[in-house]
Design a protein around this motif. Structure first.
Motif, PDB file in Angstrom:
ATOM      1  N   ALA A 103      -7.576  -9.276   8.191  1.00  0.00           N
ATOM      2  CA  ALA A 103      -7.243  -8.653   6.905  1.00  0.00           C
ATOM      3  C   ALA A 103      -7.694  -7.198   6.877  1.00  0.00           C
ATOM      4  CB  ALA A 103      -7.880  -9.434   5.762  1.00  0.00           C
TER       5      ALA A 103
ATOM      6  N   GLY B 194      -4.878  -4.317   6.921  1.00  0.00           N
ATOM      7  CA  GLY B 194      -4.845  -3.533   5.681  1.00  0.00           C
ATOM      8  C   GLY B 194      -5.427  -2.148   5.803  1.00  0.00           C
TER       9      GLY B 194
ATOM     10  N   VAL C 251      -8.485  -1.218   5.832  1.00  0.00           N
ATOM     11  CA  VAL C 251      -9.630  -0.999   4.953  1.00  0.00           C
ATOM     12  C   VAL C 251     -10.876  -0.910   5.829  1.00  0.00           C
ATOM     13  CG1 VAL C 251      -8.558  -2.152   2.988  1.00  0.00           C
ATOM     14  CG2 VAL C 251     -10.022  -3.461   4.521  1.00  0.00           C
TER      15      VAL C 251
ATOM     16  N   ILE D 206     -10.808  -7.252  -0.740  1.00  0.00           N
ATOM     17  CA  ILE D 206      -9.517  -6.618  -0.460  1.00  0.00           C
ATOM     18  C   ILE D 206      -8.565  -6.911  -1.607  1.00  0.00           C
ATOM     19  CG2 ILE D 206      -7.517  -6.580   1.078  1.00  0.00           C
ATOM     20  CD1 ILE D 206      -9.387  -7.293   3.353  1.00  0.00           C
ATOM     21  N   SER D 207      -7.878  -5.887  -2.031  1.00  0.00           N
ATOM     22  CA  SER D 207      -6.852  -6.101  -3.048  1.00  0.00           C
ATOM     23  C   SER D 207      -5.607  -5.303  -2.675  1.00  0.00           C
ATOM     24  CB  SER D 207      -7.358  -5.694  -4.432  1.00  0.00           C
ATOM     25  OG  SER D 207      -7.713  -4.334  -4.445  1.00  0.00           O
ATOM     26  N   THR D 208      -4.477  -5.821  -3.076  1.00  0.00           N
ATOM     27  CA  THR D 208      -3.215  -5.127  -2.821  1.00  0.00           C
ATOM     28  C   THR D 208      -2.514  -4.863  -4.149  1.00  0.00           C
ATOM     29  OG1 THR D 208      -1.991  -7.186  -2.565  1.00  0.00           O
ATOM     30  CG2 THR D 208      -2.906  -6.221  -0.577  1.00  0.00           C
ATOM     31  N   THR D 209      -1.865  -3.738  -4.208  1.00  0.00           N
ATOM     32  CA  THR D 209      -1.099  -3.363  -5.384  1.00  0.00           C
ATOM     33  C   THR D 209       0.276  -2.925  -4.918  1.00  0.00           C
ATOM     34  OG1 THR D 209      -3.129  -2.536  -6.391  1.00  0.00           O
ATOM     35  CG2 THR D 209      -1.069  -1.873  -7.426  1.00  0.00           C
ATOM     36  N   THR D 210       1.318  -3.450  -5.554  1.00  0.00           N
ATOM     37  CA  THR D 210       2.682  -3.070  -5.203  1.00  0.00           C
ATOM     38  C   THR D 210       3.301  -2.293  -6.351  1.00  0.00           C
ATOM     39  OG1 THR D 210       2.909  -5.044  -3.851  1.00  0.00           O
ATOM     40  CG2 THR D 210       4.942  -3.926  -4.475  1.00  0.00           C
TER      41      THR D 210
ATOM     42  N   THR E   8       3.301  -0.883  -1.042  1.00  0.00           N
ATOM     43  CA  THR E   8       2.090  -1.661  -1.248  1.00  0.00           C
ATOM     44  C   THR E   8       0.890  -0.858  -0.785  1.00  0.00           C
ATOM     45  OG1 THR E   8       3.261  -3.747  -0.961  1.00  0.00           O
ATOM     46  CG2 THR E   8       0.882  -3.798  -0.651  1.00  0.00           C
ATOM     47  N   THR E   9      -0.150  -0.842  -1.612  1.00  0.00           N
ATOM     48  CA  THR E   9      -1.396  -0.170  -1.285  1.00  0.00           C
ATOM     49  C   THR E   9      -2.475  -1.230  -1.114  1.00  0.00           C
ATOM     50  OG1 THR E   9      -0.734   1.726  -2.633  1.00  0.00           O
ATOM     51  CG2 THR E   9      -3.069   1.549  -2.071  1.00  0.00           C
ATOM     52  N   VAL E  10      -3.232  -1.129  -0.016  1.00  0.00           N
ATOM     53  CA  VAL E  10      -4.324  -2.058   0.254  1.00  0.00           C
ATOM     54  C   VAL E  10      -5.628  -1.292   0.125  1.00  0.00           C
ATOM     55  CG1 VAL E  10      -5.353  -3.645   1.925  1.00  0.00           C
ATOM     56  CG2 VAL E  10      -2.868  -3.345   1.862  1.00  0.00           C
ATOM     57  N   THR E  11      -6.584  -1.833  -0.639  1.00  0.00           N
ATOM     58  CA  THR E  11      -7.892  -1.211  -0.788  1.00  0.00           C
ATOM     59  C   THR E  11      -8.963  -2.278  -0.600  1.00  0.00           C
ATOM     60  OG1 THR E  11      -7.868  -1.572  -3.178  1.00  0.00           O
ATOM     61  CG2 THR E  11      -7.078   0.564  -2.397  1.00  0.00           C
TER      62      THR E  11
END
Length: 128
Positions: free
Chosen positions: A72, A76, A78, A105-109, A116-119
């Protein structure tokens, strides 16, 4: 791929190398880390025989969770922190190590663009 020291700096250098790969290549590396984390770690980092032996002796659940967390983080892109803080002389004691696995880890679309952004961050630490 190059082998790096098993230090926080070495892990950061490996991650920079992985981040430079295409999405398809990163996906293959993440799948490899998820499916066989012991092999992935020992092939990509300079480790002592005792460290490799310790990895191979982890329980199946620890091995799988470690692999999924690494996958992950690498996929991602990160920050991944992975280290063994055990002093080399302490290996002689051969007690049980404390394992700390953490992931955030979080994803935003974006619904308009589909991007999609992974942080987040990933942490794996072994200590006595």
């Amino acid at each position: 791929m190059k082998k790096f020291p098993f230090t926080p700096e070495g892990v950061q250098s490996k991650q920079k190398e992985l981040n430079a790969l295409s999405v398809e290549e990163r996906l293959r590396a993440a799948e490899n880390a998820a499916n066989n984390p012991v092999e992935f770690i020992s092939e990509n980092f300079e480790m002592s025989e005792e460290q490799v032996s310790y990895l191979k002796e982890l329980e199946l659940v620890d091995i799988r969770v470690t692999g999924f967390i690494l996958a992950a983080g690498f996929l991602g892109q990160v920050p991944v922190e992975m280290q063994d803080t055990t002093p080399p002389s302490a290996f002689a004691a051969r007690g049980k190590k404390k394992k700390e696995l953490s992931t955030n880890i979080s994803t935003t679309t974006n619904p308009q663009t589909g991007a999609t952004t992974v942080t987040g961050s990933v942490g794996i630490k072994w200590t006595w």
